[in-house]
Scaffold this active site. Structure first.
Site, PDB file in Angstrom:
ATOM      1  N   HIS A   1       0.728  -1.139   0.085  1.00 52.98           N
ATOM      2  CA  HIS A   1      -0.062  -0.030   0.022  1.00 52.98           C
ATOM      3  C   HIS A   1       0.919   1.191   0.084  1.00 52.98           C
ATOM      4  O   HIS A   1       1.855   1.227  -0.540  1.00 52.98           O
ATOM      5  CB  HIS A   1      -1.128  -0.133   1.037  1.00 52.98           C
ATOM      6  CG  HIS A   1      -0.167   0.003   2.318  1.00 52.98           C
ATOM      7  ND1 HIS A   1      -0.046   0.652   3.178  1.00 52.98           N
ATOM      8  CD2 HIS A   1       0.357  -1.412   3.087  1.00 52.98           C
ATOM      9  CE1 HIS A   1       0.441   0.535   4.320  1.00 52.98           C
ATOM     10  NE2 HIS A   1       0.891  -0.785   4.173  1.00 52.98           N
TER      11      HIS A   1
ATOM     12  N   SER B   1      13.742  35.855   4.187  1.00 56.87           N
ATOM     13  CA  SER B   1      14.516  34.268   4.514  1.00 56.87           C
ATOM     14  C   SER B   1      13.881  33.696   5.695  1.00 56.87           C
ATOM     15  O   SER B   1      14.439  33.527   6.718  1.00 56.87           O
ATOM     16  CB  SER B   1      15.981  34.673   4.766  1.00 56.87           C
ATOM     17  OG  SER B   1      16.274  35.883   5.629  1.00 56.87           O
TER      18      SER B   1
END
Lengths: 283, 625
Positions: free
Chosen positions: B99, B527
């Site tokens: 899965h 940033s």
């Protein structure tokens, strides 16, 4: 083991005195020869080990020139925790799991090499060779690092630690065949000989000292018995066997119809009990 | 009976989808090879009643589903390793779930396997999952595949169903995969048909049953016939008399007296001794762990490779690689990662992928990053040269793992396709006049003052005031402002995570070049990511980077909203806006912390200037440099 030493700051080898520990120790001696072992070995002593195990341990340490650390959970002793007064789950947790965590924290070991094998038990089949523990020593089986080829990422953050299992891919038969081939010393309790045992609920206990409450058990009978795994004597069942040499043991192991941990009383409580113990930090 | 009999070991992986009957097959193999003990069988009976899906019969899948969570959910969570043994061989099975997480787990299991059993449900035929598993197994270099066509009982053991599946798979395999052998095997794991004995119910199938095939397939051990290579794991030096190099031989054979090459240094030497505990060996083979001594005092440390002289390994720092990503947070180009290859470590940057591979169809797709369970082809550049071979030639010298530099998690794996030659052509220009010389004529110490904070926090305003103040003191400065740079140098970049990372990477390098010019570089960019700030910091030497965190609560920044951006972001017109739908990671240890709830702009500048004075940035630098 060389990867552990190369990648860690303060490694230790867990030494339980059993057959797997004996093989692991032998492999370490080979890996680092002619150097001495570049790490100490740690024995978590519950004070209920067979005295033959302790004698054997001390002899091996002397013969190989090892640096042995023996650690006992003194709080547990002070609280009077014994295999008779407390349920085996509580006893194991306090005298083994908690004791191990205390020892690792006390000496600040970052990688502990252990002798667990994947074939021992179902939850161990999903264990990594380098297995991570968080700062509380807990194992998260759903969040493990992928281990690809034989590349081991041993980088950890502060407070985390690793259990490394060099015998992951060995089976019980492999262990005995290797002991045979390399002539590795083992505790004599693995070999059958006539011993006095008492019985309770189909479990045969070797009377190792006078702390065993004999009135709870049947009268002692001398039988040829041996042990398949070694732990605390009141919790480890002997079984009848005539296998008195390593060759006999290999034959018997190949033919046996019972799994290895059958002789350990600590696993009987529930089918995922080992997994539970591991998540809490047992090994 | 030979008590130390060393039977050949075959490692294989089983992969299949959720209802292909994989756990049942493994449970059946263990049961039929008499490897289930009585007490385990008792437990199985108990568990079958509690969790089982086979009514009153034993549910073999429960034997192998080890963790309580997976028993309750009836799925397999992770790679598990099983052991069984017959008279002829020992087996280790890597049991991987089909899965989600399939790709990562299949790759992990396949990396240590010689053979793959791929399960197909006879009722359903070849599914995309079958192809996915095949592609990964093929990529990892597994040569032998068994296509186990399971659940034949549900199609009345019909020969035609089998033939149809065989033909379908064969056609695809020829086009897409590089297997040496494919074995087609019809079976019913549930009823034990064609597992350990040939089935009476499928008389049309005359070839070997599964166990026979596993016991007898020839494994050609190619490693021994390849050139000698050994990674040095550990230098063994108990005293001044002894120095040896411990490692496991990756490939080939080594003999005492052989001339070998030490890489990356290229020094040639001779093997004087090969130790295996108390034994002195004359010869050692691939797979053996030994300690090798050499004739002279050549410099050897962990990470070196001992290599044959005739066919030495290559050395490079730029490669084309194939990467499989295994982490929830995607691979971002230009971010720093750590790689381990053998016992070598290096910092790595992965370029924007050339393409990713659709694992369901094998088609090439465009990509900007690599997400969990995706496979892509990229260029990789390292901060140092490493010893390597192409993965196709040697898995141990061509396979690497990718590690997060901050939390140390393993994020992915990579295979080296080939080195890129271009690195040979780019050399750092050696220049005699260096940054210290340039700075000394300006009577200042070059430094980057890196402002960070959310939009509207006041970064640009403070940066400009600071520059004025420093200029008035006779200091030579330059301001790089986020908005200005985005108009020119970075106008090709947007605001996705990938683009933000690239934006900062370019700015960090521009700042570094200006630092070389001896300037005080003042930057004002949001940033938002710790990693990129760290990357910028790592571009320069210690003491050359001062992080200034302008801490303004978002409520205040939003109420100012000088550029009207918060309003647009709230209205959903602006995507990936820091603080709204893109995170801002607060710096943990900035050199300078400005709490803008208690400071005014001039006080903020005062704080910075006094930091610069205290740390001697504004006085003449040492002329020795």
């Amino acid at each position: 083991m060389r990867e552990v030493v190369a990648q860690s700051n303060n490694p230790v080898m867990l030494y339980s005195i059993g057959k797997d520990s004996s093989v692991m120790l032998h492999l370490a001696m080979k890996a680092f020869y002619p150097s001495k072992l570049p790490f100490p070995i740690l024995h978590v002593d519950t004070t209920w080990k067979f005295h033959e195990m302790i004698d054997f341990r001390d002899r091996i340490v002397r013969d190989l020139g090892l640096n042995l650390i023996v650690y006992t959970n003194q709080d547990g002793i002070n609280d009077g925790i014994t295999p008779f007064t407390h349920d085996s789950t509580v006893y194991t947790n306090i005298m083994k799991t908690v004791a191990l965590k205390q020892a690792l924290d006390k000496f600040k070991f970052d990688i502990a090499i252990g002798g667990a094998r994947r074939d021992e038990e179902k939850s161990r089949a999903k264990e990594r060779v380098f297995s991570f523990r968080n700062h509380q020593h807990h194992w998260d089986p759903k969040n493990q690092r992928p281990e690809i080829w034989s590349l081991y990422n041993a980088r950890i953050c502060k407070g985390e630690s690793i259990r490394a299992f060099p015998l992951s891919n060995w089976t019980e038969v492999d262990i005995w065949q290797y002991i045979y081939r390399e002539n590795i010393p083992i505790v004599p309790l693995y070999l059958a000989k006539p011993r006095a045992v008492v019985e309770k609920d189909g479990v045969q206990i070797l009377v190792d000292d006078d702390r065993l409450p004999l009135h709870d058990y049947s009268a002692p009978v001398v039988k040829s018995v041996r042990f398949r795994t070694l732990g605390c004597y009141p919790l480890t069942s002997a079984f009848e066997s005539n296998a008195s040499s390593i060759e006999d043991i290999i034959k018997e192991t190949i033919q046996t119809k019972k799994s290895e941990r059958y002789g350990r009383l600590i696993d009987f409580d529930q089918s995922s009990s080992m997994e539970k113990k591991k998540i809490e930090g047992y090994f | 009976m030979n008590f130390s009999a060393e039977k050949e070991l075959l490692r294989f992986i089983t992969s299949g989808s959720v209802d292909d009957g994989k756990s049942t097959l493994i449970g059946r193999l263990l049961y039929e090879s008499k490897l289930i003990f009585e007490d385990q069988l008792d437990l199985l009976e108990k568990d079958s009643k509690k969790f089982g899906t086979q009514e009153d019969n034993l549910d073999f899948a429960l034997l192998v589903d080890g963790l309580s969570a997976e028993r309750e959910q009836g799925i397999t969570i992770d790679v598990a390793y099983r052991f069984f043994e017959t008279k002829k061989r020992k087996f280790i099975v890597a049991d991987t779930p089909g899965h989600e997480q399939y790709t990562r787990n299949t790759a992990t299991g396949a990396s240590s396997s010689d053979l793959a059993i791929i399960l197909v449900n006879a009722q359903k035929g070849i599914l995309t999952q079958t192809l996915r598993h095949s592609l990964i197994v093929s990529m990892l270099g597994i040569k032998h595949v068994i296509l186990a066509i399971n659940k034949m009982d549900l199609v009345s053991y019909d020969h035609d169903v089998y033939l149809e599946i065989v033909e379908h798979y064969n056609q695809i395999a020829l086009e897409q995969f590089s297997f040496e052998s494919i074995k087609y095997l019809p079976m019913s794991a549930l009823n034990g048909e064609n597992i350990t004995l040939n089935s009476n119910l499928m008389p049309w199938y005359k070839e070997s049953c599964l166990l026979d095939y596993l016991e007898n397939i020839q494994l050609n051990n190619e490693l021994a016939s390849k050139p000698f290579r050994m990674f040095v794991q550990w230098v063994n030096r108990p005293n001044s008399e002894f120095r040896g190099f411990a490692g496991r031989i990756s490939s080939g054979i080594v003999r005492v007296g052989d001339s070998i090459k030490i890489l990356p240094s290229g020094v040639e030497t001779k093997v004087s001794k090969i130790l295996l505990y108390h034994q002195n060996l004359d010869v050692a083979y691939a797979g053996q762990s030994v300690t090798i001594q050499i004739n002279d005092e050549a410099d050897v440390s962990r990470g070196c490779v001992l290599s044959s002289i005739k066919n030495p390994c290559l050395i490079s720092d730029q490669f084309q690689v194939q990467i499989l990503w295994m982490s929830d947070s995607p691979m971002i180009p230009a971010r720093d990662y750590l790689i381990h290859l053998g016992t070598q470590h290096a910092l790595a940057r992965i370029a924007r992928p050339k393409f990713k591979i659709d694992i369901n169809t094998g088609k090439k797709l465009a990509a900007n990053s690599i997400k969990l369970n995706e496979i892509a082809v990229c260029n990789l550049s390292l901060d140092r040269k490493i010893v390597f071979e192409a993965y196709a030639d040697n898995h141990q010298l061509g396979g690497f793992i990718i590690i997060d530099t901050q939390n140390n998690h393993t994020l992915g794996m990579g295979l080296i396709n080939f080195p890129l030659r271009r690195s040979a052509n780019i050399h750092w220009q050696k220049i005699d006049i260096n940054k210290n010389a340039r700075a000394s004529i300006k009577e200042q110490k070059p430094v980057i003052i890196w402002f960070t904070g959310i939009s509207g926090s006041g970064k640009s305003t403070i940066a400009n005031l600071l520059e004025k103040r420093l200029f008035s003191m006779g200091k030579h400065t330059i301001v790089l402002d986020g908005d200005n740079v985005r108009h020119g140098l970075n106008r090709d970049l947007g605001f996705t995570v990938e683009d933000r990372v690239e934006n900062i990477r370019r700015l960090a390098h521009v700042s570094e070049i200006m630092l070389q010019a001896g300037l005080i570089v003042i930057t004002a960019f949001i940033s938002p990511f710790e990693k990129e700030r760290k990357m910028a910091r790592n571009c320069v030497e210690q003491g050359e980077f001062i992080e200034v965190f302008v801490d303004t609560p978002i409520s205040i920044a939003e109420s100012r909203d000088v550029k009207g951006l918060y309003k647009k972001a709230r209205a959903g017109e602006l995507k990936n806006f820091t603080g709204i739908d893109s995170p801002y990671q607060r710096p943990n240890n900035p050199e300078i912390y400005l709490d803008m709830t208690s400071l005014d702009l001039n006080q903020a500048v005062d704080n910075i200037v006094s930091y610069l004075e205290r740390n001697h940035y504004l006085t003449i630098t040492d002329r020795k440099g």
